[in-house]
Structure formats: structure tokens, C-alpha cells
Design a protein around this motif. Structure first.
Motif, PDB file in Angstrom:
ATOM      1  N   TYR A 196       4.460  11.330  11.982  1.00 25.20           N
ATOM      2  CA  TYR A 196       4.980  11.726  10.673  1.00 25.20           C
ATOM      3  C   TYR A 196       4.099  11.220   9.524  1.00 25.20           C
ATOM      4  CZ  TYR A 196       9.046  12.930  13.479  1.00 25.20           C
ATOM      5  OH  TYR A 196       9.880  13.473  14.443  1.00 25.20           O
ATOM      6  N   LEU A 197       2.794  11.047   9.801  1.00 24.33           N
ATOM      7  CA  LEU A 197       1.851  10.561   8.805  1.00 24.33           C
ATOM      8  C   LEU A 197       0.869  11.657   8.402  1.00 24.33           C
ATOM      9  CD1 LEU A 197       0.956   7.079  10.362  1.00 24.33           C
ATOM     10  CD2 LEU A 197       2.582   7.539   8.505  1.00 24.33           C
ATOM     11  N   ASN A 198       0.314  11.528   7.203  1.00 26.59           N
ATOM     12  CA  ASN A 198      -0.723  12.445   6.740  1.00 26.59           C
ATOM     13  C   ASN A 198      -1.937  12.407   7.662  1.00 26.59           C
ATOM     14  OD1 ASN A 198       0.798  13.138   4.490  1.00 26.59           O
ATOM     15  ND2 ASN A 198      -0.283  11.760   3.111  1.00 26.59           N
ATOM     16  N   THR A 199      -2.621  13.542   7.759  1.00 28.33           N
ATOM     17  CA  THR A 199      -3.868  13.643   8.508  1.00 28.33           C
ATOM     18  C   THR A 199      -4.844  14.486   7.686  1.00 28.33           C
ATOM     19  OG1 THR A 199      -2.967  15.593   9.645  1.00 28.33           O
ATOM     20  CG2 THR A 199      -2.791  13.474  10.794  1.00 28.33           C
ATOM     21  N   PRO A 200      -6.141  14.496   8.031  1.00 27.80           N
ATOM     22  CA  PRO A 200      -7.100  15.286   7.254  1.00 27.80           C
ATOM     23  C   PRO A 200      -6.748  16.766   7.163  1.00 27.80           C
ATOM     24  CG  PRO A 200      -8.263  13.736   8.669  1.00 27.80           C
ATOM     25  CD  PRO A 200      -6.815  13.660   9.048  1.00 27.80           C
ATOM     26  N   ASN A 201      -6.097  17.309   8.190  1.00 29.05           N
ATOM     27  CA  ASN A 201      -5.724  18.719   8.164  1.00 29.05           C
ATOM     28  C   ASN A 201      -4.399  18.977   7.448  1.00 29.05           C
ATOM     29  OD1 ASN A 201      -4.689  17.349  10.679  1.00 29.05           O
ATOM     30  ND2 ASN A 201      -3.451  19.217  10.726  1.00 29.05           N
ATOM     31  N   PHE A 202      -3.610  17.926   7.223  1.00 31.70           N
ATOM     32  CA  PHE A 202      -2.275  18.080   6.624  1.00 31.70           C
ATOM     33  C   PHE A 202      -2.074  16.891   5.682  1.00 31.70           C
ATOM     34  CE2 PHE A 202       2.332  19.453   7.975  1.00 31.70           C
ATOM     35  CZ  PHE A 202       2.603  19.762   6.658  1.00 31.70           C
ATOM     36  N   ARG A 203      -2.723  16.973   4.528  1.00 34.84           N
ATOM     37  CA  ARG A 203      -2.795  15.827   3.621  1.00 34.84           C
ATOM     38  C   ARG A 203      -1.512  15.580   2.842  1.00 34.84           C
ATOM     39  NH1 ARG A 203      -8.020  14.012   3.310  1.00 34.84           N
ATOM     40  NH2 ARG A 203      -9.600  15.430   4.151  1.00 34.84           N
ATOM     41  N   ASP A 204      -0.640  16.562   2.761  1.00 35.50           N
ATOM     42  CA  ASP A 204       0.622  16.373   2.039  1.00 35.50           C
ATOM     43  C   ASP A 204       1.819  16.392   2.986  1.00 35.50           C
ATOM     44  OD1 ASP A 204       0.345  19.042   2.655  1.00 35.50           O
ATOM     45  OD2 ASP A 204       0.789  19.796   0.651  1.00 35.50           O
ATOM     46  N   TYR A 205       1.583  16.052   4.236  1.00 38.85           N
ATOM     47  CA  TYR A 205       2.653  16.047   5.236  1.00 38.85           C
ATOM     48  C   TYR A 205       3.780  15.098   4.837  1.00 38.85           C
ATOM     49  CZ  TYR A 205       4.615  15.793  10.029  1.00 38.85           C
ATOM     50  OH  TYR A 205       5.429  15.852  11.139  1.00 38.85           O
ATOM     51  N   GLU A 206       3.442  13.871   4.475  1.00 37.71           N
ATOM     52  CA  GLU A 206       4.467  12.883   4.114  1.00 37.71           C
ATOM     53  C   GLU A 206       5.250  13.344   2.885  1.00 37.71           C
ATOM     54  OE1 GLU A 206       2.470   9.158   3.562  1.00 37.71           O
ATOM     55  OE2 GLU A 206       1.403   9.330   5.477  1.00 37.71           O
ATOM     56  N   GLN A 262      -2.688  10.759  23.754  1.00 35.43           N
ATOM     57  CA  GLN A 262      -1.888  11.569  22.830  1.00 35.43           C
ATOM     58  C   GLN A 262      -2.744  12.501  21.986  1.00 35.43           C
ATOM     59  OE1 GLN A 262       0.330   8.494  20.760  1.00 35.43           O
ATOM     60  NE2 GLN A 262       1.970   8.575  22.268  1.00 35.43           N
ATOM     61  N   LEU A 263      -4.061  12.463  22.186  1.00 36.80           N
ATOM     62  CA  LEU A 263      -4.999  13.387  21.536  1.00 36.80           C
ATOM     63  C   LEU A 263      -4.823  13.399  20.017  1.00 36.80           C
ATOM     64  CD1 LEU A 263      -4.828  16.309  24.128  1.00 36.80           C
ATOM     65  CD2 LEU A 263      -6.672  14.648  23.840  1.00 36.80           C
ATOM     66  N   MET A 264      -4.843  12.200  19.428  1.00 36.06           N
ATOM     67  CA  MET A 264      -4.724  12.092  17.966  1.00 36.06           C
ATOM     68  C   MET A 264      -6.052  11.722  17.304  1.00 36.06           C
ATOM     69  SD  MET A 264      -0.949  10.369  17.646  1.00 36.06           S
ATOM     70  CE  MET A 264       0.469  11.207  18.371  1.00 36.06           C
ATOM     71  N   PHE A 265      -7.073  11.445  18.136  1.00 39.75           N
ATOM     72  CA  PHE A 265      -8.432  11.177  17.664  1.00 39.75           C
ATOM     73  C   PHE A 265      -8.405  10.097  16.574  1.00 39.75           C
ATOM     74  CE2 PHE A 265      -8.214  15.350  19.544  1.00 39.75           C
ATOM     75  CZ  PHE A 265      -9.349  15.394  20.353  1.00 39.75           C
ATOM     76  N   ASP A 266      -9.202  10.301  15.529  1.00 41.87           N
ATOM     77  CA  ASP A 266      -9.222   9.355  14.414  1.00 41.87           C
ATOM     78  C   ASP A 266      -8.459   9.905  13.219  1.00 41.87           C
ATOM     79  OD1 ASP A 266     -10.931  11.419  13.876  1.00 41.87           O
ATOM     80  OD2 ASP A 266     -12.630  10.177  13.253  1.00 41.87           O
ATOM     81  N   CYS A 267      -7.524  10.815  13.495  1.00 37.19           N
ATOM     82  CA  CYS A 267      -6.786  11.472  12.408  1.00 37.19           C
ATOM     83  C   CYS A 267      -5.764  10.548  11.750  1.00 37.19           C
ATOM     84  CB  CYS A 267      -6.093  12.728  12.932  1.00 37.19           C
ATOM     85  SG  CYS A 267      -7.238  14.009  13.498  1.00 37.19           S
ATOM     86  N   ILE A 268      -5.298   9.541  12.478  1.00 35.44           N
ATOM     87  CA  ILE A 268      -4.358   8.555  11.927  1.00 35.44           C
ATOM     88  C   ILE A 268      -4.824   7.170  12.349  1.00 35.44           C
ATOM     89  CG2 ILE A 268      -2.364  10.114  11.856  1.00 35.44           C
ATOM     90  CD1 ILE A 268      -1.392   8.836  14.453  1.00 35.44           C
ATOM     91  N   PRO A 269      -4.368   6.109  11.681  1.00 40.50           N
ATOM     92  CA  PRO A 269      -4.779   4.758  12.072  1.00 40.50           C
ATOM     93  C   PRO A 269      -4.273   4.403  13.473  1.00 40.50           C
ATOM     94  CG  PRO A 269      -3.702   4.765   9.908  1.00 40.50           C
ATOM     95  CD  PRO A 269      -3.469   6.102  10.510  1.00 40.50           C
TER      96      PRO A 269
END
Length: 414
Positions: A232-242, A305-312
Motif C-alpha cells: 500500500y505504498l507509492n512506487t515509481p509507476n504509481f506515485r500517488d497511490y497513498e 514477491q517480485l517488488m524489485f527496488d520499487c519500495i524500501p
């Protein structure tokens, strides 16, 4: 219009789905010679375009479907076959990850996913690029994974600015209790399913309304990002998710006439992190069951979980910053955990625990030698799954507390 639609159809892969469940009946590609090449299709079919509409014909030349064309996505249609007119179907465009993107042929789903987990592999880099393009995986067929634009997913849920959700209203319930809102953040039971809904929305806690205080609206928010969510955190592809999640909560509360003090965020595991983070972010009361606040146990052998470096990797600093600023009392921030869960407890106690109500329980859990997940995942799952009554109790404490009255006794009446 006909030429535009013709060019759009060629070279793409489409899901042929039954509505409203979006059950995939087949996967089609449209050939220049007018034939439909299909996987999981039992019928020989052809196609043509007339007046901007896509017509599907059976082997006898009878029209079986008529789709109104739209670039990016196809519209819905009813089947025109005799006896099947009540079936509504949809044709949905996807992008394709094919064999050529992988280091070796991957005949089954699990092997294909394993190829994606290998850091630096062709599959891993291709998948990361697709995620940055805001696409996700929705389907594994014949050794291929299908990448779909996330915003175009059809998974049977409502959508608000890219956030998928389900809303269960408190229908036919007397209003002698204050109207309340429970915001449920689903956990992640397992990951890398071929079905995006299973990855985003695997544990919606259906039927919870029968176990909680009456006159409670339930908003279930899917972790609608990447492949297995993003906690449920922002990522480079979805910067306004939160921000969009916060807007959805506020919008639902306003439409239902619910006050902020009568809103509770709740969840477990990944959903526990969602409840903890968004409760603090929006200053909502929360109940979080064994939240995952650090991903490092899931990165020991591979990025499963294939989240790469998109979140901390760790969310502890982000959470501590929110805890430092929150206006909530500690009793409004309920976190439930156990020292017997090695993949969550050591990280949870790194939070500013004096700012929250940390509830720890000693549980007899599965021995680690029998844990089929070497990083301790089974003990985490056991703790969460065996303590649903405890979670419900904490949820109900808040919901009923919205109507509680402090009992005072006048000494003169004794």
C-alpha cells in the motif's frame, strides 16, 4: 475508424471473458487473413470489421458477437449463439510476455516465475521494465505470462483513481448504533498467482459483517500495485497511490455520513502494514495484526514477491516518522504480535513502541524444523490465521466503543 480498429487488433493478445466474474474462456489473437487464433478455444472462428464494429463469426459464417471498438480496450457484448443469449462477454486487450524474453523455455507457471526472480536475468529485467510501465501479470497460459495495464484490469472490483476496492454497505440494519466505517486491508496469503485479483485481493474477509458491530460499513481496499501489491505504498509507476487510498477512505466516509472518530483501519500481515501505515497517515484508529514492517526475510534467497527496488526493504523509518507526528493516542494504535514469530517481531519492536499499544502474545507455533518456508513464513501465517477471533475482538472493542458510555455511580444512590 475501420482502419484504426484493424491496426489496433493486429499483433495483440486478447482475453475473451465471461461477465460479471471475468472468467477467462480463451485467449485470442486476430490474424490478417481474418482468422482468430485462439488458446483454450473450442470453436473455429473468423472476424471482420463493419461500421467500426468488430464482428465474430462461427465456422458457418453466423455472427456470434458484436463488439463496439475502442482503442486500448474492447467493449462488452452478449453472445448471439442460440440458447446462450444470456451470457455477457468482454474482449480485453493485453500485452504479452513470450518465450523470447526468458533465458529458457518455461513450460509451467512456477518455472516461469522462478526465471523472473533471478536477478539480472532477461526475464527479471523485462518484468521490472513492465512494472515501471504500470503493468501487472494477469494470466499464465501455455508457458506464457500475460502483462496487462494495471488501470485496465477487469477483476470484478470497483476502482477509484487506480485503487481497486469493494464496498459493503450496512443495509437493513437499525441505526440505534452509530454508523461506523471499517477499512479492511487484505493480507497476502501467497504470491505470484496467474490471477491479478488473487495477488491484490486474496483475503477480503467476506462475511465479516456477521461478526462485528451492526451499522458498520466495510471498505475493502486491494493492494492494487505491481504484481503482488506494494504494501500500500507509492512506487515509481504509481506515485500517488497513498494519496488515492486516503482520498478513497475520506470519500467513502463523507458519502456515508461517517465521522473521522468512527473510522477504523484493520488488517494482518501485508494488510497489517497497510492498516498501520494508512491509519497513521490519515490519523485513523487502527488494529494491525503482526504487520510486515520489513521485507528482508522475503529477500533471503530471491525477491520472491517480485517488488524489485520499487519500495524500501524496511518500512520502520517511514512508520516511526508518522508515529512521531501522530495525534492519535497510543490506545488508538493497536499492534498485535508474538515473540515466537521471527520474521516480524524483531522488526516490529524497532518501532517507537511507546507511541502505540503493543499487544504481545506467547503462542505455541509450528517448530521451525517443520517450517516449509525457511525464513519462518509458516509461523507468521499460523499466528495470523489462529488468532482471527483475537483480531475480531480488537475490532469490536473499537466499533462498540463508538457508542460506549462511561458508567458513573452516584454515591448517594448506594
Amino acid at each position: 475508424m475501420n482502419e484504426e480498429l484493424y491496426n489496433f487488433l493486429l499483433g495483440k493478445i486478447f482475453y475473451f471473458c465471461q461477465l460479471p466474474s471475468y472468467t477467462k474462456w480463451g485467449i485470442w489473437s486476430f490474424e490478417p487473413d481474418g482468422k482468430i487464433k485462439g488458446m483454450h478455444s473450442d470453436f473455429e472462428q473468423t472476424w471482420k470489421i463493419e461500421n467500426g464494429r468488430l464482428l465474430i463469426l462461427d465456422s458457418q459464417g453466423h455472427v456470434t458477437c458484436i463488439f463496439e471498438g475502442q482503442i486500448e480496450k474492447m467493449q462488452k457484448s452478449h453472445l448471439l449463439r442460440p440458447g446462450m443469449e444470456h451470457f455477457q462477454v468482454a474482449l480485453i486487450a493485453t500485452d504479452l510476455i513470450g518465450y523470447d524474453y526468458f533465458d529458457s523455455l518455461c513450460p509451467i507457471e512456477n518455472d516461469l516465475v522462478a526465471a523472473c526472480m533471478e536477478t539480472g536475468s532477461v526475464a527479471n529485467e523485462k518484468l521490472r521494465q513492465l512494472l515501471l510501465e504500470d503493468k501487472t501479470i494477469d494470466g499464465y497460459y501455455a508457458g506464457r505470462a500475460y502483462a496487462v495495464k494495471r488501470k485496465d484490469l477487469e477483476i470484478g472490483l470497483k476502482q477509484y483513481k487506480g485503487v481497486f476496492y469493494d464496498l459493503e454497505l450496512s443495509q437493513n440494519q437499525p441505526d440505534f448504533f452509530t454508523k461506523k466505517l471499517l477499512v479492511w486491508f487484505p493480507g497476502l496469503l501467497s504470491y505470484n498467482h496467474g490471477n491479478a485479483r488473487e495477488n491484490f485481493f486474496p483475503n477480503p474477509f467476506e462475511g465479516i459483517t456477521g461478526s462485528i458491530a451492526k451499522n458498520t460499513v466495510v471498505l475493502r481496499i486491494a493492494d492494487s500495485n505491481l504484481i503482488n501489491g506494494s504494501y500500500y505504498l507509492n512506487t515509481p509507476n504509481f506515485r500517488d497511490y497513498e494519496q488515492n487510498i486516503q482520498e478513497l477512505i475520506a470519500k467513502t466516509a463523507e458519502e456515508e455520513g461517517i465521522l473521522r472518530e468512527n473510522i477504523l483501519c484493520a488488517g494482518s500481515s501485508r494488510g497489517g502494514m497497510g492498516a498501520l501505515y494508512h491509519g497513521l497517515l490519515g490519523n485513523y484508529a487502527l488494529v494491525s495484526m503482526d504487520p510486515v514492517v520489513d521485507r528482508s526475510p522475503w529477500l533471503q534467497s530471491a525477491d520472491v514477491q517480485l517488488m524489485f527496488d520499487c519500495i524500501p526493504v524496511s518500512f520502520v523509518d517511514k512508520l516511526n516518522q508518522l508515529l512521531e507526528k501522530t495525534n492519535l493516542s497510543a490506545e488508538k494504535i493497536q499492534v498485535i504480535t508474538s515473540p515466537q514469530v521471527p520474521i516480524t517481531y524483531p522488526f516490529i519492536i524497532q518501532l517507537k513502541t511507546w507511541k502505540l499499544a503493543l499487544k504481545t502474545y506467547r503462542m505455541k507455533l509450528a517448530d521451525e524444523q517443520f517450517d516449509y518456508q525457511p525464513y519462518g513464513g509458516k509461523m507468521h501465517g499460523d499466528f495470523v490465521n489462529r488468532n482471527i477471533p483475537l483480531l475480531l475482538m480488537k475490532i469490536n472493542e473499537f466499533l462498540y466503543g463508538c457508542d460506549s458510555i462511561e458508567n458513573t455511580i452516584d454515591e448517594k444512590t448506594l
